[in-house]
Design an enzyme around this catalytic site. Structure first.
Site, PDB file in Angstrom:
ATOM      1  CG  ASN A   9      -5.050   3.990   3.689  1.00  0.00           C
ATOM      2  OD1 ASN A   9      -5.804   3.598   4.568  1.00  0.00           O
ATOM      3  ND2 ASN A   9      -3.834   4.445   3.926  1.00  0.00           N
ATOM      4  CG  ASP A  11      -3.173   6.265  -1.584  1.00  0.00           C
ATOM      5  OD1 ASP A  11      -3.579   6.075  -0.417  1.00  0.00           O
ATOM      6  OD2 ASP A  11      -2.123   5.775  -2.030  1.00  0.00           O
ATOM      7  CE  LYS A  38       3.238   4.472   5.562  1.00  0.00           C
ATOM      8  NZ  LYS A  38       3.674   5.136   4.336  1.00  0.00           N
ATOM      9  CB  ALA A  40      -3.355  -2.509   0.327  1.00  0.00           C
ATOM     10  N   GLY A 217      16.702   5.867   0.195  1.00  0.00           N
ATOM     11  CA  GLY A 217      16.177   6.495  -1.017  1.00  0.00           C
ATOM     12  C   GLY A 217      17.095   6.213  -2.197  1.00  0.00           C
ATOM     13  N   GLY A 246       8.881   2.812  -0.872  1.00  0.00           N
ATOM     14  CA  GLY A 246       9.282   2.027   0.301  1.00  0.00           C
ATOM     15  C   GLY A 246       8.440   0.763   0.429  1.00  0.00           C
ATOM     16  CG  ASP A 247       4.324   1.077   1.050  1.00  0.00           C
ATOM     17  OD1 ASP A 247       4.843   1.002   2.183  1.00  0.00           O
ATOM     18  OD2 ASP A 247       3.448   1.905   0.750  1.00  0.00           O
ATOM     19  N   GLY A 282       1.368   7.467  -8.404  1.00  0.00           N
ATOM     20  CA  GLY A 282       0.514   6.599  -7.587  1.00  0.00           C
ATOM     21  C   GLY A 282       1.321   5.517  -6.899  1.00  0.00           C
TER      22      GLY A 282
END
Ligand code: RIB
Length: 302
Positions: A9, A11, A38, A40, A217, A246-247, A282
């Protein structure tokens, strides 16, 4: 090698003091564009962790495509598996609040054109780790799990974003990585037994014979395998932007497996990388380099 089959994507990110409620307009204090998606993000995280990475996915024939792929190119990710389609490059509209929390709307565009036929471009082999998420069509994710198994590769499936139909094939993945909300929702869909999350994670691992990793988290990570249960702390940080954390965890985790780390070491390195990713704005621009992750891990151990 790590093969990521997933989304790409651009962003579009706005900073706001606080996230708006339904029907509310709030004033933004900054705007930026950055490469995301996610798939990439996880591909770049795995590359920054020190693994060789090939990406299979799709972008449009438009102006967003080059920017969406720019950091993957810089990171030496093999882009030979990327198709150009007539649909627009995927976009994500992201609001980030002053507390670092976010809301995201994704318009898949070209990501919806990633079909099982594209898996031929993955060139799967038995030493590969295949890393998947749920931002491309689910039949493609399911077919990738089958193709990886047939090739003798290891599979890591990140269950983001939650899509109820994915419950049907979660058990095919060697490692499932879910956040708390995703795990609880899939737990209901799969009728997992047990009081509390750890018990239900053990139930999942026992029933499937596979591993489940749940990210909490700032509270760290839990993992259950058929024979073991692990708890791994996160680093203590004050987040400025959690987009892509998370990615980063998933990419570093897959890289750890691919580089031959034990499960506990792969999880600890991934948890530290995910924490550091919250310190900059980012998704891809915030993914830390391996040397910084290893230094932070050492510091936290000493
Ligand atoms: O996980 C963060 C990612 O989700 C963003 O980069 C955005 O593109 C969405 O896919």
């Amino acid at each position: 090698m790590i093969i990521v089959v997933g989304s790409i994507n651009l962003d579009l990110i706005a900073n706001v003091d606080r996230l708006p409620g339904p029907g509310e307009t709030v004033r933004g204090s900054g705007f930026a564009t950055a490469p995301g998606g996610k798939g990439a993000n996880q591909a770049l995280a795995a590359a920054r962790a020190g693994a060789k990475v090939r990406m299979v996915g799709a972008v449009g024939k438009d102006n967003f495509a080059a920017e969406a792929l720019a950091l993957l190119r810089d990171g030496k990710v093999d882009l030979s598996g990327i198709t150009e389609t007539f649909a627009s490059t995927g976009t994500a509209l992201i609001l980030v609040g002053a507390d670092g929390e976010n809301v995201i709307a994704v318009v898949p565009g070209a990501n919806d054109s990633v079909v099982p036929g594209d898996l031929a471009k993955a060139l799967l082999g038995k030493d590969d780790v295949v890393l998947l998420q749920l931002e491309i069509p689910l039949p493609t994710v399911d077919a990738a799990l089958d193709a990886a198994r047939a090739a003798g590769a290891v599979t890591v499936l990140n269950t983001a974003p939650f899509r109820a139909e994915a419950a049907a094939f979660l058990g095919k993945a060697d490692y499932v990585v879910a956040n708390e909300t995703e795990f609880d929702l899939y737990g209901e869909a799969l009728s997992l037994n047990g009081r509390g999350r750890p018990a239900r994670m053990r139930d999942y691992a026992g029933k499937t014979g596979r591993a489940i990793v749940v990210t909490l988290g700032g509270e760290g990570v839990l993992a259950a395998t058929p024979n073991d249960f692990l708890t791994v702390p996160a680093l203590r940080i004050t987040p400025v932007d959690t987009v892509g954390a998370g990615d980063t965890f998933c990419g570093y985790f897959a890289a750890g497996l691919s580089l031959g780390l034990s499960l506990d070491k792969a999880l600890a390195r991934a948890a530290a990388a995910g924490s550091l990713a919250c310190l900059k704005p980012g998704a891809q621009p915030a993914i830390p380099l391996a040397k910084d992750v290893d230094a932070a891990l050492q510091k936290s151990a000493g």
